[in-house]
Enzyme design. Sequence first.
Site, mmCIF file in Angstrom:
data_model
loop_
_atom_site.group_PDB
_atom_site.id
_atom_site.type_symbol
_atom_site.label_atom_id
_atom_site.label_comp_id
_atom_site.label_asym_id
_atom_site.label_seq_id
_atom_site.Cartn_x
_atom_site.Cartn_y
_atom_site.Cartn_z
ATOM 1 N N ASN A 11 -86.496 14.109 26.785
ATOM 2 C CA ASN A 11 -87.468 15.152 26.494
ATOM 3 C C ASN A 11 -87.690 15.212 24.985
ATOM 4 O O ASN A 11 -86.894 15.801 24.256
ATOM 5 C CB ASN A 11 -86.950 16.500 27.024
ATOM 6 C CG ASN A 11 -87.937 17.627 26.778
ATOM 7 O OD1 ASN A 11 -89.067 17.386 26.368
ATOM 8 N ND2 ASN A 11 -87.506 18.855 27.020
ATOM 9 N N TRP A 12 -88.777 14.602 24.552
ATOM 10 C CA TRP A 12 -89.033 14.554 23.113
ATOM 11 C C TRP A 12 -89.388 15.925 22.536
ATOM 12 O O TRP A 12 -89.356 16.113 21.325
ATOM 13 C CB TRP A 12 -90.182 13.578 22.811
ATOM 14 C CG TRP A 12 -89.808 12.133 22.830
ATOM 15 C CD1 TRP A 12 -88.627 11.593 23.258
ATOM 16 C CD2 TRP A 12 -90.624 11.030 22.402
ATOM 17 N NE1 TRP A 12 -88.662 10.218 23.121
ATOM 18 C CE2 TRP A 12 -89.876 9.850 22.600
ATOM 19 C CE3 TRP A 12 -91.909 10.915 21.883
ATOM 20 C CZ2 TRP A 12 -90.381 8.579 22.288
ATOM 21 C CZ3 TRP A 12 -92.424 9.662 21.578
ATOM 22 C CH2 TRP A 12 -91.664 8.500 21.771
ATOM 23 N N LYS A 13 -89.782 16.862 23.373
ATOM 24 C CA LYS A 13 -90.269 18.170 22.884
ATOM 25 C C LYS A 13 -91.262 17.915 21.736
ATOM 26 O O LYS A 13 -92.155 17.088 21.870
ATOM 27 C CB LYS A 13 -89.106 19.057 22.431
ATOM 28 C CG LYS A 13 -87.977 19.159 23.430
ATOM 29 C CD LYS A 13 -87.008 20.264 23.060
ATOM 30 C CE LYS A 13 -85.722 20.135 23.843
ATOM 31 N NZ LYS A 13 -84.923 21.364 23.817
ATOM 32 N N HIS A 95 -89.863 24.122 32.220
ATOM 33 C CA HIS A 95 -88.772 24.077 31.227
ATOM 34 C C HIS A 95 -88.536 25.492 30.693
ATOM 35 O O HIS A 95 -89.485 26.267 30.504
ATOM 36 C CB HIS A 95 -89.139 23.115 30.097
ATOM 37 C CG HIS A 95 -87.976 22.816 29.203
ATOM 38 N ND1 HIS A 95 -87.554 23.692 28.230
ATOM 39 C CD2 HIS A 95 -87.129 21.759 29.151
ATOM 40 C CE1 HIS A 95 -86.495 23.188 27.612
ATOM 41 N NE2 HIS A 95 -86.217 22.010 28.157
ATOM 42 N N GLU A 166 -80.683 23.043 34.233
ATOM 43 C CA GLU A 166 -80.497 23.209 32.787
ATOM 44 C C GLU A 166 -80.116 24.656 32.468
ATOM 45 O O GLU A 166 -81.007 25.508 32.313
ATOM 46 C CB GLU A 166 -81.804 22.873 32.061
ATOM 47 C CG GLU A 166 -82.284 21.452 32.269
ATOM 48 C CD GLU A 166 -83.123 20.996 31.095
ATOM 49 O OE1 GLU A 166 -82.662 20.106 30.365
ATOM 50 O OE2 GLU A 166 -84.197 21.557 30.873
ATOM 51 N N GLY A 172 -79.937 23.160 23.654
ATOM 52 C CA GLY A 172 -80.013 23.321 22.204
ATOM 53 C C GLY A 172 -78.697 23.762 21.584
ATOM 54 O O GLY A 172 -78.621 23.985 20.380
HETATM 55 C C1 PEP Z 1 -83.727 20.268 26.973
HETATM 56 O O1 PEP Z 1 -84.379 20.939 26.172
HETATM 57 O O2 PEP Z 1 -84.179 20.020 28.103
HETATM 58 C C2 PEP Z 1 -82.414 19.773 26.566
HETATM 59 C C3 PEP Z 1 -81.640 19.268 27.485
HETATM 60 O O3 PEP Z 1 -82.127 19.886 25.233
HETATM 61 P P1 PEP Z 1 -80.773 19.443 24.489
HETATM 62 O O4 PEP Z 1 -80.327 18.148 25.112
HETATM 63 O O5 PEP Z 1 -81.169 19.305 23.082
HETATM 64 O O6 PEP Z 1 -79.784 20.532 24.731
#
Ligand code: PEP
Length: 253
Positions: A11-13, A95, A166, A172
Site C-alpha cells: 500500500n503505497w498510500k 482502509h 488491520e 503506522g
Molecule cells: C496500512 O496502512 O495498511 C499499513 C499496513 O501500514 P503500515 O504497514 O505502515 O503499518
Amino acid sequence: MILSNPLIIANWKMGVPCSEARGWVDQFEKLTTPASRKHAVILPSFLSLSIVRQVDRALFLGSQDCSAFGEPAHTGSIPATDIKEIGCQYALIGHSERRRWNGETDELIHAKVIQATAAGLTPILCIGEDAQQRKIGKTKVALRSQLRHALQPLPEKLTALIVAYEPVWAIGGSAAASPTIITETHRWIRQILDRLPIKHSLIVYGGAVDEMTLPLICQLPNVNGVLVGRASWKAESFSRLVLAVHDKGSRLV
Ligand code: PEP
C-alpha cells in the site's frame, strides 16, 4: 480469479511520489524474480498507476480506493471501470485511513464493493478495530459489523475476496498485533467467510509488518499473507519482504 497464496500487498498510500514510481519498479524487478512477483500486488497512487503499468505489464496491480458510483456525474471520482481498464485486478476498499479522514461510512464501502465487483476487480476489504474497541472487549462486534455492512447484500458476481485484517491501533505504529491476536482473529474471520457463498477468499494481516515480523506472521494459521504500508515505500525493503513470502510459499507446495 485465482489468488496467489501467500500474498503480499504494497500500500503505497502517498508514500511513493509519481516521480519515483518508475525507479521503484525498475529496482523491484532487479531485486526479485518473476516467480516471487506472482505473490505481490502493488497499490500505487491513482496518478502512478499508469506509470507502473507501462513499466511492467505483468505486475499485479490494484487501486487504493474506487468510486462508490457508476454514473458520470461524480466530479473528481475514479470509476472502478477505469481502474479495471488501466490494468488493475484489485481495489482496496474501506482502509481505516479513509474511514477516519474521508468519513467513509459502511454504506459507502458496500457501494464500493458493488462497483468494484461489477467492474471485474477483486475487492481487498479492510476491517479493523480501534484501540478503544479492543480495550472494552468489542473487537468482534466491530469486525462483524464492518463485514456485515460491506458484504450484505452480497454482490452476485463476487467470486473472489481478500479481507485485510488491520487493527487500527497497529497501522503506522511500531509493533504489529501479537501472534495470539492475529491467530484468534483470523480463525474467527475464516469461519465467517466460509459460511458465505464466495468461491475464493484470502485473509491477510496488516499493521506494522516489517522484515522482523513477517516470517512469524506468515506462518500463523489462516494467515494468507500481509498488507504492508511503510515497508513498501522503498523497493529494496519491499523486495526483501516479497522474497521472504515467496520462500514461505515454496515451502507450502
Ligand atoms: C496500512 O496502512 O495498511 C499499513 C499496513 O501500514 P503500515 O504497514 O505502515 O503499518
